[in-house]
Design an enzyme around this catalytic site. Structure first.
Site, mmCIF file in Angstrom:
data_model
loop_
_atom_site.group_PDB
_atom_site.id
_atom_site.type_symbol
_atom_site.label_atom_id
_atom_site.label_comp_id
_atom_site.label_asym_id
_atom_site.label_seq_id
_atom_site.Cartn_x
_atom_site.Cartn_y
_atom_site.Cartn_z
ATOM 1 N N ARG A 171 0.854 -1.187 0.000
ATOM 2 C CA ARG A 171 0.000 0.000 0.000
ATOM 3 C C ARG A 171 0.888 1.235 0.000
ATOM 4 O O ARG A 171 1.993 1.228 0.527
ATOM 5 C CB ARG A 171 -0.925 0.020 1.218
ATOM 6 C CG ARG A 171 -0.210 0.067 2.539
ATOM 7 C CD ARG A 171 -1.170 -0.050 3.701
ATOM 8 N NE ARG A 171 -0.486 0.030 4.978
ATOM 9 C CZ ARG A 171 -0.248 1.158 5.626
ATOM 10 N NH1 ARG A 171 -0.637 2.303 5.111
ATOM 11 N NH2 ARG A 171 0.377 1.162 6.782
ATOM 12 N N ARG A 175 -2.486 10.844 1.481
ATOM 13 C CA ARG A 175 -3.239 11.663 2.438
ATOM 14 C C ARG A 175 -3.679 12.947 1.741
ATOM 15 O O ARG A 175 -2.834 13.731 1.303
ATOM 16 C CB ARG A 175 -2.376 12.005 3.653
ATOM 17 C CG ARG A 175 -1.983 10.802 4.467
ATOM 18 C CD ARG A 175 -1.233 11.234 5.708
ATOM 19 N NE ARG A 175 -0.598 10.097 6.344
ATOM 20 C CZ ARG A 175 0.417 10.183 7.186
ATOM 21 N NH1 ARG A 175 0.904 11.373 7.488
ATOM 22 N NH2 ARG A 175 0.950 9.107 7.723
ATOM 23 N N ARG A 279 19.707 8.286 1.431
ATOM 24 C CA ARG A 279 19.313 9.385 2.308
ATOM 25 C C ARG A 279 20.498 9.902 3.103
ATOM 26 O O ARG A 279 21.523 9.230 3.234
ATOM 27 C CB ARG A 279 18.192 8.965 3.251
ATOM 28 C CG ARG A 279 18.492 7.771 4.145
ATOM 29 C CD ARG A 279 17.280 7.414 4.980
ATOM 30 N NE ARG A 279 17.488 6.217 5.778
ATOM 31 C CZ ARG A 279 16.626 5.773 6.679
ATOM 32 N NH1 ARG A 279 15.509 6.437 6.922
ATOM 33 N NH2 ARG A 279 16.861 4.674 7.365
ATOM 34 N N GLU A 299 23.665 7.190 3.727
ATOM 35 C CA GLU A 299 23.245 5.791 3.778
ATOM 36 C C GLU A 299 23.260 5.182 2.375
ATOM 37 O O GLU A 299 22.525 5.601 1.490
ATOM 38 C CB GLU A 299 21.843 5.682 4.388
ATOM 39 C CG GLU A 299 21.396 4.264 4.639
ATOM 40 C CD GLU A 299 20.111 4.208 5.466
ATOM 41 O OE1 GLU A 299 19.161 3.554 4.997
ATOM 42 O OE2 GLU A 299 20.067 4.826 6.553
ATOM 43 N N TYR A 347 10.919 -8.666 7.830
ATOM 44 C CA TYR A 347 11.141 -7.302 8.286
ATOM 45 C C TYR A 347 10.173 -6.983 9.417
ATOM 46 O O TYR A 347 8.969 -7.202 9.294
ATOM 47 C CB TYR A 347 10.941 -6.308 7.143
ATOM 48 C CG TYR A 347 11.187 -4.882 7.587
ATOM 49 C CD1 TYR A 347 12.473 -4.367 7.604
ATOM 50 C CD2 TYR A 347 10.146 -4.078 8.027
ATOM 51 C CE1 TYR A 347 12.726 -3.071 8.033
ATOM 52 C CE2 TYR A 347 10.377 -2.786 8.455
ATOM 53 C CZ TYR A 347 11.659 -2.293 8.461
ATOM 54 O OH TYR A 347 11.895 -1.019 8.900
ATOM 55 N N ASP A 349 9.213 -3.756 12.200
ATOM 56 C CA ASP A 349 9.435 -2.473 12.854
ATOM 57 C C ASP A 349 9.704 -2.738 14.334
ATOM 58 O O ASP A 349 9.417 -3.822 14.860
ATOM 59 C CB ASP A 349 8.207 -1.570 12.693
ATOM 60 C CG ASP A 349 8.106 -0.974 11.302
ATOM 61 O OD1 ASP A 349 9.158 -0.693 10.700
ATOM 62 O OD2 ASP A 349 6.972 -0.785 10.819
#
Length: 369
Positions: A171, A175, A279, A299, A347, A349
């Site tokens: 997804r 917004r 980044r 990075e 993965y 979080d």
């Protein structure tokens, strides 16, 4: 010495598991092959700034239970992650929101933004996405995909987006309001004293041996263990007997600069393919620390090679099938518990790492009843 549990890895999974089992009256030994605790959330002070040595870690969760748990061990600030994307010098707010759409197209209302995206999607005629590129295009249209997704993703995974499976981008939240809060979670922040201090509090009173390799310890045979929580690579644990799983890693190039502020934001993503790094992190923006200097980290994502830290499992069909072969071997090793990103080859979080560690604790306690 006999220990009820050998916990291999002093990162978040190992620290939570060892804390809970110790509080339940079990004797735990925690080991780590590195010279520090806290795993990849390890922070270290440079010029008074907490530097995230293994890349930016922003804690966020919608779980009351997880938030209450971490607050036992650390006081958190109110940091909100609002990264900036740089595409060949053009700057955009992330996540994709009305600020992004206005910067990209000059639109002023949600209706205008939705119409622009719908127009681009309609022109593509993609019914069933066959790869990540088609999946992303179908969700956000051509402009956002080209400028903010394609280059960054290809650098991150080292593969063309047409070669990546569509499920990697399950997804892409759009917004249609002016909101740069990337995670938009109920709870969000960073430990005021750093993640290393949080891990120290979790491991308080527990025996920890650093610079200690699991295989050397077991071969030595001086200690014995009831069960083992292993948070390293599952393929390495089984001697790569079925073949090697694939991982991505990260090279962080750190610089201390004699200036007060380098980029005005904690994270700036570079989304074009030509810029070699994904980044730049400016660590002082994670906290309110005052310093005349600043520390930045470039990075660079890379394929994992022996000796590097394995960061991200590559969860495609090939690696998934290989992981299942290794997982099946655990049926013959009931004393082994696999945990964490590398042990479970997925993965997680940070909040999910904690949830999963607490689930493993619950399973152990239930098995003992």
């Amino acid at each position: 010495m006999f220990y009820d549990y050998l916990v291999v890895g002093a990162g978040l999974t190992g620290a939570v598991f060892a804390r809970e089992m110790t509080d339940a009256g079990k004797r735990c030994l925690v080991i780590d092959k590195r010279g520090h605790i806290a795993g990849n959330i390890y922070t270290e002070k440079v010029e008074g700034i907490d530097v995230h040595r293994y890349g930016a870690h922003i804690f966020h969760t919608n779980s009351d239970r997880v938030w209450q748990y971490v607050c036992r061990f650390a006081e958190f600030n109110s940091f909100i992650n609002s990264p900036i994307a740089d595409y060949k010098g053009e700057r955009y707010n992330l996540p994709f929101n009305m600020n992004t759409f206005e910067q990209m197209w000059g639109v002023k209302t949600p209706e205008q933004a939705k119409a622009k995206i719908a127009e681009q999607i309609a022109d593509l005629n993609i019914d069933e996405p066959k790869n990540l590129e088609e999946q992303a295009l179908k969700m956000v249209g051509k402009d956002i995909y080209i400028k903010l997704i394609k280059g960054y993703t290809e650098k991150q995974w080292g593969r063309d987006c047409k070669e990546l499976p569509s499920f990697i981008i399950k997804r892409l939240p759009l917004r249609f309001e002016y909101d740069n809060n990337y995670f938009n979670a109920k709870y969000q922040g960073i430990p005021i004293d750093g993640y290393t201090a949080m891990a120290e509090n979790m491991l308080s009173g527990i025996e920890v041996r650093l610079n200690t390799d699991y295989f050397d310890l077991v071969a030595d045979g001086k200690d014995s263990f009831g069960k083992i929580l292993y948070t390293g690579k599952i393929d390495e644990f089984f001697g790569y007997s079925e073949g090697r799983l694939e991982y991505r890693t990260v090279l962080l190039e750190e610089k201390t600069l004699d200036i007060n502020d380098f980029q005005g934001n904690a994270v700036v993503n570079y989304t074009d393919r030509e810029t070699p790094y994904t980044r730049i992190i400016e660590h002082k923006h994670f906290t309110s620390v005052k310093s005349d200097k600043t520390v930045i980290s470039y990075e660079y994502p890379l394929e994992w090679t022996e000796g590097a830290e394995a960061y991200y499992p590559i969860n495609d069909d090939k690696n998934g099938a290989l992981y299942e072969k290794y997982r099946a071997k655990l049926k013959d090793r009931p004393e082994i518990i696999m945990g964490g990103r590398l042990g479970e080859y997925r993965y997680y979080d940070m909040d999910r790492v904690i949830e999963r560690a607490l689930e493993l604790v619950g399973e152990e306690k239930n098995a003992a009843v």
